[in-house]
Design an enzyme around this catalytic site. Structure first.
Site, PDB file in Angstrom:
ATOM      1  N   HIS A   1      58.881  14.783  30.691  1.00 26.76           N
ATOM      2  CA  HIS A   1      57.988  14.012  29.825  1.00 26.76           C
ATOM      3  C   HIS A   1      58.092  14.524  28.398  1.00 26.76           C
ATOM      4  O   HIS A   1      58.530  15.648  28.165  1.00 26.76           O
ATOM      5  CB  HIS A   1      56.540  14.128  30.318  1.00 26.76           C
ATOM      6  CG  HIS A   1      56.327  13.460  31.622  1.00 26.76           C
ATOM      7  ND1 HIS A   1      56.551  14.092  32.824  1.00 26.76           N
ATOM      8  CD2 HIS A   1      55.935  12.200  31.925  1.00 26.76           C
ATOM      9  CE1 HIS A   1      56.299  13.240  33.809  1.00 26.76           C
ATOM     10  NE2 HIS A   1      55.916  12.088  33.291  1.00 26.76           N
TER      11      HIS A   1
ATOM     12  N   CYS B   1      72.890  15.691  31.436  1.00 20.21           N
ATOM     13  CA  CYS B   1      72.201  15.153  32.603  1.00 20.21           C
ATOM     14  C   CYS B   1      72.799  15.739  33.887  1.00 20.21           C
ATOM     15  O   CYS B   1      74.017  15.754  34.067  1.00 20.21           O
ATOM     16  CB  CYS B   1      72.319  13.625  32.614  1.00 20.21           C
ATOM     17  SG  CYS B   1      71.560  12.855  34.068  1.00 20.21           S
TER      18      CYS B   1
ATOM     19  N   ASP C   1      52.835  17.475  20.873  1.00 16.92           N
ATOM     20  CA  ASP C   1      52.131  18.725  20.575  1.00 16.92           C
ATOM     21  C   ASP C   1      53.081  19.885  20.267  1.00 16.92           C
ATOM     22  O   ASP C   1      52.715  21.050  20.382  1.00 16.92           O
ATOM     23  CB  ASP C   1      51.208  19.100  21.735  1.00 16.92           C
ATOM     24  CG  ASP C   1      51.964  19.352  23.033  1.00 16.92           C
ATOM     25  OD1 ASP C   1      53.217  19.243  23.057  1.00 16.92           O
ATOM     26  OD2 ASP C   1      51.310  19.647  24.047  1.00 16.92           O
TER      27      ASP C   1
ATOM     28  N   HIS D   1      65.333  10.928  36.065  1.00 19.88           N
ATOM     29  CA  HIS D   1      64.079  11.464  35.515  1.00 19.88           C
ATOM     30  C   HIS D   1      64.321  12.870  34.979  1.00 19.88           C
ATOM     31  O   HIS D   1      64.812  13.745  35.691  1.00 19.88           O
ATOM     32  CB  HIS D   1      63.012  11.503  36.615  1.00 19.88           C
ATOM     33  CG  HIS D   1      61.760  12.210  36.231  1.00 19.88           C
ATOM     34  ND1 HIS D   1      60.801  11.630  35.429  1.00 19.88           N
ATOM     35  CD2 HIS D   1      61.304  13.444  36.538  1.00 19.88           C
ATOM     36  CE1 HIS D   1      59.806  12.484  35.265  1.00 19.88           C
ATOM     37  NE2 HIS D   1      60.086  13.590  35.926  1.00 19.88           N
TER      38      HIS D   1
ATOM     39  N   ARG E   1      57.628  17.676  21.789  1.00 16.59           N
ATOM     40  CA  ARG E   1      58.000  18.633  22.834  1.00 16.59           C
ATOM     41  C   ARG E   1      58.515  17.860  24.045  1.00 16.59           C
ATOM     42  O   ARG E   1      57.750  17.258  24.774  1.00 16.59           O
ATOM     43  CB  ARG E   1      56.799  19.498  23.235  1.00 16.59           C
ATOM     44  CG  ARG E   1      57.112  20.482  24.366  1.00 16.59           C
ATOM     45  CD  ARG E   1      55.953  21.432  24.623  1.00 16.59           C
ATOM     46  NE  ARG E   1      54.717  20.750  24.922  1.00 16.59           N
ATOM     47  CZ  ARG E   1      54.264  20.483  26.164  1.00 16.59           C
ATOM     48  NH1 ARG E   1      54.956  20.840  27.225  1.00 16.59           N
ATOM     49  NH2 ARG E   1      53.110  19.849  26.327  1.00 16.59           N
TER      50      ARG E   1
ATOM     51  N   CYS F   1      55.286  26.835  28.138  1.00  8.55           N
ATOM     52  CA  CYS F   1      54.713  25.901  29.115  1.00  8.55           C
ATOM     53  C   CYS F   1      55.327  26.081  30.501  1.00  8.55           C
ATOM     54  O   CYS F   1      54.813  25.556  31.474  1.00  8.55           O
ATOM     55  CB  CYS F   1      54.855  24.455  28.646  1.00  8.55           C
ATOM     56  SG  CYS F   1      56.540  23.806  28.693  1.00  8.55           S
TER      57      CYS F   1
ATOM     58  N   CYS G   1      59.557  18.140  27.470  1.00 15.24           N
ATOM     59  CA  CYS G   1      59.323  19.085  28.563  1.00 15.24           C
ATOM     60  C   CYS G   1      60.217  18.643  29.725  1.00 15.24           C
ATOM     61  O   CYS G   1      59.973  17.618  30.358  1.00 15.24           O
ATOM     62  CB  CYS G   1      57.845  19.048  28.936  1.00 15.24           C
ATOM     63  SG  CYS G   1      57.354  20.300  30.108  1.00 15.24           S
TER      64      CYS G   1
END
Length: 129
Positions: free
Chosen positions: A105, A48, A109, A102, A117, A66, A119
């Site tokens: 997400h 983190c 998929d 944060h 995944r 992505c 992301c």
């Protein structure tokens, strides 16, 4: 929610700087294909960026095309999941379970056997060899 690492917003801002604060504390997103860890594949642990808690092993990282670092699993108990219905979408937000930062997400998929995944924003993590 109570976290084991808690700071005032002023303390987070002073520690993180403007852009990292925007990602970790204000739930921002960095532009695709701009993060330092997007195409980073050294062996080690992603921690983190707010509190240093280990979150992901490099063994779970894969190229998802992505534009953000992607992992197919997190380290056990290190990531918290929260429903996110912002921007007219229904997604699952991922946060550091120690400080609530944060991370990004998680989606179902992924191309690996976990079909998951994660992301992640590069600015939400640091890398330790």
């Amino acid at each position: 929610m109570k976290y084991s690492v808690e700071k005032t917003e002023a303390e987070w801002k002073a520690q993180l700087g403007e852009e990292r604060y925007r990602i970790l504390r204000e739930k921002g997103t960095e532009y695709a294909h701009t993060g330092q860890y997007n195409l980073h594949f050294e062996k080690g642990t992603y921690v983190c960026g707010g509190c240093g808690e280990p979150l992901f092993s490099s063994e779970s990282k894969f190229e998802s095309h992505c534009g953000w670092p992607s992992f197919d699993e997190s380290l056990p108990g290190k990531v918290e999941y929260k429903k996110d219905v912002s921007f007219g979408m229904s997604r699952t937000e991922i946060l550091c379970a120690k400080c609530g930062g944060h991370l990004g997400h998680v989606f179902d998929d992924g191309p690996t056997k976990t079909r998951t995944r994660y992301c992640v924003n590069s600015l939400s993590v640091d890398f330790k060899k």
